[in-house]
Design a protein around this motif. Structure first.
Motif, PDB file in Angstrom:
ATOM      1  N   LYS A 220       0.836  -1.192   0.000  1.00 16.43           N
ATOM      2  CA  LYS A 220       0.000   0.000   0.000  1.00 16.43           C
ATOM      3  C   LYS A 220       0.873   1.243   0.000  1.00 16.43           C
ATOM      4  N   HIS A 221       0.590   2.198  -0.875  1.00 22.10           N
ATOM      5  CA  HIS A 221       1.328   3.455  -0.950  1.00 22.10           C
ATOM      6  C   HIS A 221       0.795   4.430   0.102  1.00 22.10           C
ATOM      7  N   VAL A 222       1.710   4.971   0.921  1.00 18.10           N
ATOM      8  CA  VAL A 222       1.320   5.916   1.963  1.00 18.10           C
ATOM      9  C   VAL A 222       2.320   7.075   1.976  1.00 18.10           C
ATOM     10  N   GLN A 223       1.894   8.192   2.550  1.00 20.67           N
ATOM     11  CA  GLN A 223       2.767   9.353   2.688  1.00 20.67           C
ATOM     12  C   GLN A 223       3.114   9.554   4.161  1.00 20.67           C
ATOM     13  N   ILE A 224       4.401   9.809   4.430  1.00 22.15           N
ATOM     14  CA  ILE A 224       4.870  10.017   5.798  1.00 22.15           C
ATOM     15  C   ILE A 224       4.523  11.433   6.234  1.00 22.15           C
ATOM     16  N   SER A 225       3.803  11.536   7.340  1.00 23.57           N
ATOM     17  CA  SER A 225       3.386  12.856   7.819  1.00 23.57           C
ATOM     18  C   SER A 225       4.354  13.416   8.858  1.00 23.57           C
ATOM     19  N   THR A 226       4.772  12.601   9.839  1.00 19.57           N
ATOM     20  CA  THR A 226       5.702  13.071  10.874  1.00 19.57           C
ATOM     21  C   THR A 226       6.704  11.967  11.198  1.00 19.57           C
ATOM     22  N   ILE A 227       7.862  12.388  11.742  1.00 25.24           N
ATOM     23  CA  ILE A 227       8.933  11.473  12.139  1.00 25.24           C
ATOM     24  C   ILE A 227       9.418  11.871  13.523  1.00 25.24           C
ATOM     25  N   GLN A 228       9.671  10.885  14.370  1.00 26.68           N
ATOM     26  CA  GLN A 228      10.245  11.132  15.685  1.00 26.68           C
ATOM     27  C   GLN A 228      11.341  10.133  15.985  1.00 26.68           C
TER      28      GLN A 228
ATOM     29  N   ILE B 215       7.534   6.591  12.569  1.00 26.70           N
ATOM     30  CA  ILE B 215       6.950   7.373  11.479  1.00 26.70           C
ATOM     31  C   ILE B 215       5.436   7.208  11.510  1.00 26.70           C
ATOM     32  N   ALA B 216       4.743   8.286  11.210  1.00 23.52           N
ATOM     33  CA  ALA B 216       3.279   8.285  11.227  1.00 23.52           C
ATOM     34  C   ALA B 216       2.755   8.607   9.838  1.00 23.52           C
ATOM     35  N   SER B 217       1.626   8.003   9.486  1.00 19.03           N
ATOM     36  CA  SER B 217       0.972   8.262   8.213  1.00 19.03           C
ATOM     37  C   SER B 217      -0.532   8.126   8.399  1.00 19.03           C
ATOM     38  N   LYS B 218      -1.264   9.066   7.889  1.00 20.25           N
ATOM     39  CA  LYS B 218      -2.715   9.033   8.023  1.00 20.25           C
ATOM     40  C   LYS B 218      -3.342   7.990   7.103  1.00 20.25           C
TER      41      LYS B 218
END
Length: 522
Positions: free
Chosen positions: A421-429, A446-449
């Protein structure tokens, strides 16, 4: 006394002197090499502005090679001859080195002084100087250390003392903050994988929970971070320990033994796994406060014999001074040295030597290897999955190749049908602190909606869109049998496969020869 025992104990049962055990009593070091983070300088006295600029560029190169850390040997010729300087010239050279470091926003610390004696009485001195600068694209330098060993040897207690700055009361008080579950507190045994951190500032001072209350504060105040991966020692949780070694990607394995019991229980399995995974090992003999000197000597001899019996080519080096700790930290990856520390978490005996070692040891992955992996497509191994209110699904894992940035698109899988599944990375910690990118060898969240919690599981990977994906249920493996109760593996044999963060039941379908078998994932 046997020569190998003399290396470990010295004559008359004394600890070996570093100069003798490290073959440095001849005032000779290995010749300087262009690669790496070690630089030799005979002297640095009143350089011209042009020469100073050249020296600063050279320091920048050494820091880059050491991923933010470099070692300068002052008073040493390029061929390795330790000529030495007068005290006045050495101080002047260190002042020049400090000026060079300030231009790069780096810090220096003299970690060792050596006296060179001459027959005519004109003694000289040399110095080993540690230079540290956090790379511009990192928040801190991180070294990951897996802590293993048999149950009840004091692994969690030792980590509690190191990370909280207070000695134990002899009844396990220091380990309580490390346990994740109620049954661990009741039994005193670790059953899961937990992590603790120990920081060092630019001057090499310890930053831990004795002065900071939160993990974020420790990360912010530290230029170097040691991440301890506390693993279980009970045989019942062996699969969890193996998963920690394969999925957490430690730079070093700290194998803890009891001074009173020695190498017993799961010690041999943990040692074998570290050897098989090619992870450097350091040994910590704990609880020296509750055993006699004679018993400690027997334990050390047993450890040396065990190293030989298990096919370890590394040389044991008993650490009893800060100079020896610094030597071991610089040579653990290159000289196949196994440092041995004798400590007590109750009395605090020799804990400062472990801290010195941790302050100076480097990450295992070299800068050229990091740069090579940065050019490859993204390969991110997922080992934890969370649901965070207001953020969505968050995955924690290890970046093996490529560079991840906020806003990048990756594909996550494989799903049950083998798709991604293609997803976009929103935030990184990293360590609960926000960051904008992740480099190879680093662990991050990493978080992705676009991610759905129910569709993501441990063992999946995040890949670059241009990376080819091949999902399979069957593969051919070259095998080496380390240990098994039946001493044999046959067709239809059931086993557990550990590959990075993947932990999967499998069946041996066929064995082609003594070292190759076909495995089917069950």
């Amino acid at each position: 006394m046997d020569e190998s025992f003399c290396f470990l104990f010295g004559d008359d049962d004394e600890a070996p002197d570093l100069e003798v055990s490290a073959s440095e009593n001849t005032n000779q070091l290995p010749p300087e090499v262009e690669e790496g983070n070690i630089e030799y300088k005979l002297k640095l006295i009143d350089p011209t502005p042009a020469r100073l600029t050249q020296l600063v560029t050279q320091m920048k190169w050494r820091l880059r090679e050491g991923r933010g850390e470099a070692i300068y040997q002052i008073g040493v010729e390029d061929k390795g001859n330790v000529a030495g300087l007068s005290e006045e010239d050495l101080d002047s050279s260190i002042d020049t080195l400090k000026e060079m470091a300030e231009r790069l926003d780096a810090t220096i610390k003299v970690i060792r002084r050596r006296t060179i004696e001459y027959e005519h009485g004109d003694d000289r001195v040399s110095a080993e100087v540690h230079v540290r600068k956090v790379p511009d694209d990192q928040q801190f330098i991180e070294v990951r250390i897996a802590v293993t060993g048999h149950m009840e040897v004091g692994k969690s207690t030792l980590l509690g003392v190191l990370t909280h700055g207070e000695t134990d009361n002899g009844r396990g008080r220091a380990r309580l903050d490390l346990f994740r579950h109620l049954h661990e507190m009741k039994s005193g045994r670790t059953s899961s994988i937990s992590q603790e951190i120990l920081g060092f500032d630019c001057a090499g001072n310890v930053v831990n929970y004795s002065t900071m209350r939160k993990t974020e504060e420790i990360c912010q105040a530290s230029s170097k971070l040691i991440t301890f991966i506390d693993l279980a020692g009970h045989p019942k949780y062996m699969k969890t320990t193996v998963f920690g070694l394969t999925g957490q990607h430690p730079d070093i394995t700290m194998l803890v033994v009891s001074a009173a019991c020695g190498a017993v229980g799961t010690f041999h399995e943990h040692f074998s796994y570290a050897l098989a995974l090619k992870v450097p090992i350091c040994l910590v003999v704990n609880k020296v406060d509750v055993c006699s000197k004679e018993q400690l000597k027997k334990t050390l001899i047993q450890l040396q014999d065990t190293l030989k019996q298990m096919g370890c080519d590394s040389v044991p080096l008993l650490i009893q001074s800060e100079d020896e700790a610094a030597f071991a930290a610089s040579k653990i990856y290159t000289l196949s040295v196994v440092p041995i520390f004798t400590v007590s978490a109750v009395s605090g005996h020799n804990l400062e030597l472990i801290i010195r070692f941790l302050n100076l040891v480097l990450p295992k992955m070299t800068q050229p290897e990091v740069e090579r992996r940065e050019e490859a497509p993204i390969e991110f191994h997922i080992d934890e999955v969370y649901s965070v209110p207001g953020t969505g699904t968050v995955v924690d894992g290890y970046l093996k190749e490529g560079v991840i940035r906020e806003g990048d698109f990756i594909k996550v899988g494989p799903a049950e049908d083998g798709g991604y599944k293609h997803v976009q990375i929103s935030t990184i910690q990293r360590k609960r602190a926000s960051c904008r990118w992740v480099r190879p060898g680093q662990v991050a969240c990493i978080a992705s909606k676009q991610l759905n919690r129910d569709s993501v599981r441990i063992g999946m990977v995040g890949l670059g869109l241009d990376k080819e994906c091949v999902s399979c249920m069957e593969f051919i493996a070259d095998t080496y049998l380390i240990y098994h109760t039946t001493n044999s593996i046959t067709s239809k044999f059931r086993l557990t496969v550990y590959i990075n963060s993947i932990r999967q039941q499998a069946i041996v379908v066929d064995i082609e020869d003594v070292s190759c078998c076909i495995v089917y994932l069950n």
